[in-house]
Design a protein around this motif. Sequence first.
Motif, PDB file in Angstrom:
ATOM      1  N   PRO A 100      23.329   5.938  -8.276  1.00 58.41           N
ATOM      2  CA  PRO A 100      22.105   7.033  -7.855  1.00 58.41           C
ATOM      3  C   PRO A 100      21.447   6.750  -6.800  1.00 58.41           C
ATOM      4  CG  PRO A 100      22.098   7.086 -10.351  1.00 58.41           C
ATOM      5  CD  PRO A 100      23.188   5.865  -9.829  1.00 58.41           C
ATOM      6  N   VAL A 101      20.871   5.469  -6.941  1.00 56.06           N
ATOM      7  CA  VAL A 101      19.846   4.877  -5.848  1.00 56.06           C
ATOM      8  C   VAL A 101      20.648   4.824  -4.584  1.00 56.06           C
ATOM      9  CG1 VAL A 101      18.336   2.920  -5.265  1.00 56.06           C
ATOM     10  CG2 VAL A 101      18.333   3.854  -7.586  1.00 56.06           C
ATOM     11  N   MET A 102      21.615   4.136  -4.687  1.00 54.72           N
ATOM     12  CA  MET A 102      22.727   3.876  -3.359  1.00 54.72           C
ATOM     13  C   MET A 102      23.106   5.323  -2.895  1.00 54.72           C
ATOM     14  SD  MET A 102      22.401   0.607  -3.260  1.00 54.72           S
ATOM     15  CE  MET A 102      23.371  -0.617  -2.548  1.00 54.72           C
ATOM     16  N   GLY A 103      23.363   5.992  -3.806  1.00 60.73           N
ATOM     17  CA  GLY A 103      23.808   7.388  -3.400  1.00 60.73           C
ATOM     18  C   GLY A 103      22.880   8.359  -2.678  1.00 60.73           C
ATOM     19  N   ALA A 104      21.545   7.923  -2.559  1.00 59.89           N
ATOM     20  CA  ALA A 104      20.474   8.561  -1.916  1.00 59.89           C
ATOM     21  C   ALA A 104      20.129   8.032  -0.799  1.00 59.89           C
ATOM     22  CB  ALA A 104      19.282   8.721  -3.085  1.00 59.89           C
ATOM     23  N   LEU A 152      13.353   6.329  -7.698  1.00 58.19           N
ATOM     24  CA  LEU A 152      12.960   4.967  -8.037  1.00 58.19           C
ATOM     25  C   LEU A 152      12.215   4.745  -9.402  1.00 58.19           C
ATOM     26  CD1 LEU A 152      12.150   4.162  -4.451  1.00 58.19           C
ATOM     27  CD2 LEU A 152      14.307   3.326  -5.713  1.00 58.19           C
ATOM     28  N   HIS A 153      11.268   5.715  -9.856  1.00 58.46           N
ATOM     29  CA  HIS A 153      10.501   5.835 -11.036  1.00 58.46           C
ATOM     30  C   HIS A 153      11.547   5.806 -12.150  1.00 58.46           C
ATOM     31  CE1 HIS A 153       7.120   5.630 -13.247  1.00 58.46           C
ATOM     32  NE2 HIS A 153       7.568   6.762 -14.111  1.00 58.46           N
ATOM     33  N   LYS A 154      12.706   6.631 -11.913  1.00 57.25           N
ATOM     34  CA  LYS A 154      13.446   6.863 -13.001  1.00 57.25           C
ATOM     35  C   LYS A 154      14.586   5.587 -13.146  1.00 57.25           C
ATOM     36  CE  LYS A 154      16.982  10.146 -14.658  1.00 57.25           C
ATOM     37  NZ  LYS A 154      17.591  11.324 -14.445  1.00 57.25           N
ATOM     38  N   TYR A 155      14.698   4.976 -12.161  1.00 59.66           N
ATOM     39  CA  TYR A 155      16.009   3.974 -12.227  1.00 59.66           C
ATOM     40  C   TYR A 155      15.547   2.597 -11.816  1.00 59.66           C
ATOM     41  CZ  TYR A 155      19.288   8.044 -12.314  1.00 59.66           C
ATOM     42  OH  TYR A 155      19.836   9.064 -12.638  1.00 59.66           O
ATOM     43  N   ASN A 168       0.787  -1.417  -0.086  1.00 54.66           N
ATOM     44  CA  ASN A 168      -0.033   0.116  -0.064  1.00 54.66           C
ATOM     45  C   ASN A 168       0.925   1.356  -0.194  1.00 54.66           C
ATOM     46  OD1 ASN A 168      -2.348  -1.514   0.078  1.00 54.66           O
ATOM     47  ND2 ASN A 168      -2.381  -1.592   2.329  1.00 54.66           N
ATOM     48  N   LEU A 169       2.097   1.081   0.021  1.00 48.85           N
ATOM     49  CA  LEU A 169       3.065   2.245   0.139  1.00 48.85           C
ATOM     50  C   LEU A 169       3.587   2.467  -1.518  1.00 48.85           C
ATOM     51  CD1 LEU A 169       5.120   1.362   3.402  1.00 48.85           C
ATOM     52  CD2 LEU A 169       3.256   3.012   3.051  1.00 48.85           C
ATOM     53  N   THR A 170       4.163   3.699  -1.683  1.00 44.62           N
ATOM     54  CA  THR A 170       4.823   3.904  -2.859  1.00 44.62           C
ATOM     55  C   THR A 170       6.194   3.293  -2.560  1.00 44.62           C
ATOM     56  OG1 THR A 170       5.525   6.118  -2.300  1.00 44.62           O
ATOM     57  CG2 THR A 170       3.373   6.131  -3.296  1.00 44.62           C
ATOM     58  N   PRO A 171       7.070   3.259  -3.781  1.00 47.90           N
ATOM     59  CA  PRO A 171       8.412   2.832  -3.612  1.00 47.90           C
ATOM     60  C   PRO A 171       9.334   3.898  -2.647  1.00 47.90           C
ATOM     61  CG  PRO A 171       7.622   2.294  -5.993  1.00 47.90           C
ATOM     62  CD  PRO A 171       6.683   3.269  -5.038  1.00 47.90           C
ATOM     63  N   GLY A 172       8.958   5.240  -3.101  1.00 44.54           N
ATOM     64  CA  GLY A 172       9.615   6.194  -2.440  1.00 44.54           C
ATOM     65  C   GLY A 172       9.419   6.110  -0.720  1.00 44.54           C
ATOM     66  N   GLU A 173       8.175   5.916  -0.471  1.00 43.16           N
ATOM     67  CA  GLU A 173       7.639   5.811   1.018  1.00 43.16           C
ATOM     68  C   GLU A 173       8.558   4.487   1.719  1.00 43.16           C
ATOM     69  OE1 GLU A 173       3.121   7.580   0.861  1.00 43.16           O
ATOM     70  OE2 GLU A 173       3.347   5.601   0.366  1.00 43.16           O
ATOM     71  N   ILE A 174       8.724   3.537   0.812  1.00 41.70           N
ATOM     72  CA  ILE A 174       9.592   2.443   1.529  1.00 41.70           C
ATOM     73  C   ILE A 174      10.729   2.851   1.512  1.00 41.70           C
ATOM     74  CG2 ILE A 174      10.153   0.174   0.917  1.00 41.70           C
ATOM     75  CD1 ILE A 174       7.572  -0.454  -0.567  1.00 41.70           C
ATOM     76  N   CYS A 175      11.459   3.386   0.660  1.00 42.44           N
ATOM     77  CA  CYS A 175      12.783   3.486   0.712  1.00 42.44           C
ATOM     78  C   CYS A 175      13.418   4.807   1.410  1.00 42.44           C
ATOM     79  CB  CYS A 175      13.570   3.751  -0.661  1.00 42.44           C
ATOM     80  SG  CYS A 175      13.284   1.930  -1.553  1.00 42.44           S
ATOM     81  N   GLY A 176      12.271   5.861   1.800  1.00 46.17           N
ATOM     82  CA  GLY A 176      12.566   7.037   2.183  1.00 46.17           C
ATOM     83  C   GLY A 176      13.364   8.122   1.364  1.00 46.17           C
ATOM     84  N   CYS A 177      12.915   7.867   0.001  1.00 47.36           N
ATOM     85  CA  CYS A 177      13.536   8.920  -0.760  1.00 47.36           C
ATOM     86  C   CYS A 177      12.323   9.458  -1.845  1.00 47.36           C
ATOM     87  CB  CYS A 177      14.494   8.173  -1.639  1.00 47.36           C
ATOM     88  SG  CYS A 177      13.945   6.815  -3.015  1.00 47.36           S
ATOM     89  N   ALA A 178      12.743  10.170  -2.726  1.00 43.49           N
ATOM     90  CA  ALA A 178      11.691  10.851  -3.757  1.00 43.49           C
ATOM     91  C   ALA A 178      11.306   9.763  -4.698  1.00 43.49           C
ATOM     92  CB  ALA A 178      12.450  11.738  -4.639  1.00 43.49           C
ATOM     93  N   ASP A 179       9.982   9.492  -4.777  1.00 42.45           N
ATOM     94  CA  ASP A 179       9.277   8.544  -5.986  1.00 42.45           C
ATOM     95  C   ASP A 179      10.191   8.453  -7.181  1.00 42.45           C
ATOM     96  OD1 ASP A 179       7.644   6.754  -4.535  1.00 42.45           O
ATOM     97  OD2 ASP A 179       6.105   8.372  -4.382  1.00 42.45           O
ATOM     98  N   GLU A 180      10.388   9.903  -7.691  1.00 38.61           N
ATOM     99  CA  GLU A 180      10.879   9.975  -8.894  1.00 38.61           C
ATOM    100  C   GLU A 180      12.216   9.581  -9.265  1.00 38.61           C
ATOM    101  OE1 GLU A 180       8.048  13.271  -8.141  1.00 38.61           O
ATOM    102  OE2 GLU A 180       9.483  12.318  -6.840  1.00 38.61           O
ATOM    103  N   ALA A 193      24.699  -5.600  -6.577  1.00 40.87           N
ATOM    104  CA  ALA A 193      24.097  -6.256  -7.582  1.00 40.87           C
ATOM    105  C   ALA A 193      23.758  -7.520  -7.469  1.00 40.87           C
ATOM    106  CB  ALA A 193      24.523  -6.093  -9.050  1.00 40.87           C
ATOM    107  N   PHE A 194      24.819  -8.337  -6.961  1.00 37.53           N
ATOM    108  CA  PHE A 194      24.448  -9.966  -6.849  1.00 37.53           C
ATOM    109  C   PHE A 194      23.751  -9.877  -5.339  1.00 37.53           C
ATOM    110  CE2 PHE A 194      28.157  -9.700  -9.748  1.00 37.53           C
ATOM    111  CZ  PHE A 194      27.802 -10.709 -10.386  1.00 37.53           C
TER     112      PHE A 194
END
Length: 283
Positions: free
Chosen positions: A115-119, A85-88, A71-83, A174-175
């Motif tokens: 960029p994802v880990m960097g955030a 995760l949507h981009k990458y 029920n959460l957006t990817p950004g809510e799960i990860c604590g970052c902007a949805d944009e 990645a692994f």
Amino acid sequence: SSDLAAVQALERELGVEGVEAVRSILVEGESLESCFLRFLRAQSFRVHQTAKALKAHLTWRASMKPARLANLTPGEICGCADELLHKYMPTWHQGFDRQGRPVVFSHYGKFRFGPVMGAGVTVEKILQVHTSNSERTARLCGKQSSKLGRDVSNALIIMDTEGWDPNNLRTKSAFDWSHGLAKIDSEHYPDRLGQLLIINAPSSVYYFYKSVSWVLPEKARSRVRIFGGRDTWEPVLRELIEPSELPSDYGGSGPALVPTEEPSPQWAGSDRNSDVLAERQGQ
């Protein structure tokens, strides 16, 4: 039948409380028998092992709370902007195949760990997004089962790897991520993968898949097909999916809903598509 005998043996092995515990976690529209058979198939119909797997799954659900994650957006799960995760790591549901299975697209060609880990997003959080998507897919299967009046327990996954960055393979993350995906799918969403089509695959994706595929059960490996250019995969997609259910970007006549700059993945439109499919299949 032998399936029914195995289900009854599993019910006895779990006991009344165990059966009720499993019943309480079914997605809407899923039957207890369908859930039991998915887990039994994953354990080669070994009843004792299946009961152990289900109990471990119940413990995992109690701590992971996948229904809440869904029920959460990817950004809510990860604590970052949805944009971000949507981009990458865009993943979305669009339409159903000719068998009535949900079709889920993942554009992993856009995936970039840097960029994802960097955030500040960890592999653990990325895997929680995968759990959320898996739970959403399970819900779609349940809705399809209800609408079509027959068991729809798995999905068709299309993984588009166009633009895949070979540098993704140079990170331990990645692994860890790919092994984590395989573990979640095999232990908690067994037999949910009807088919996985990896399309637009450069040679580095072939090698990456080869290096991680050993962690997949043999049955799952047999459901994976890898394609290079569009001329190899488009006829296969059109054979599996009605053109009206397939996005125009992928050779169909359906709406082009490939995510671009929208902030959250596309999981809408399923009711309309289900109704069309139910009508088409005479329900």
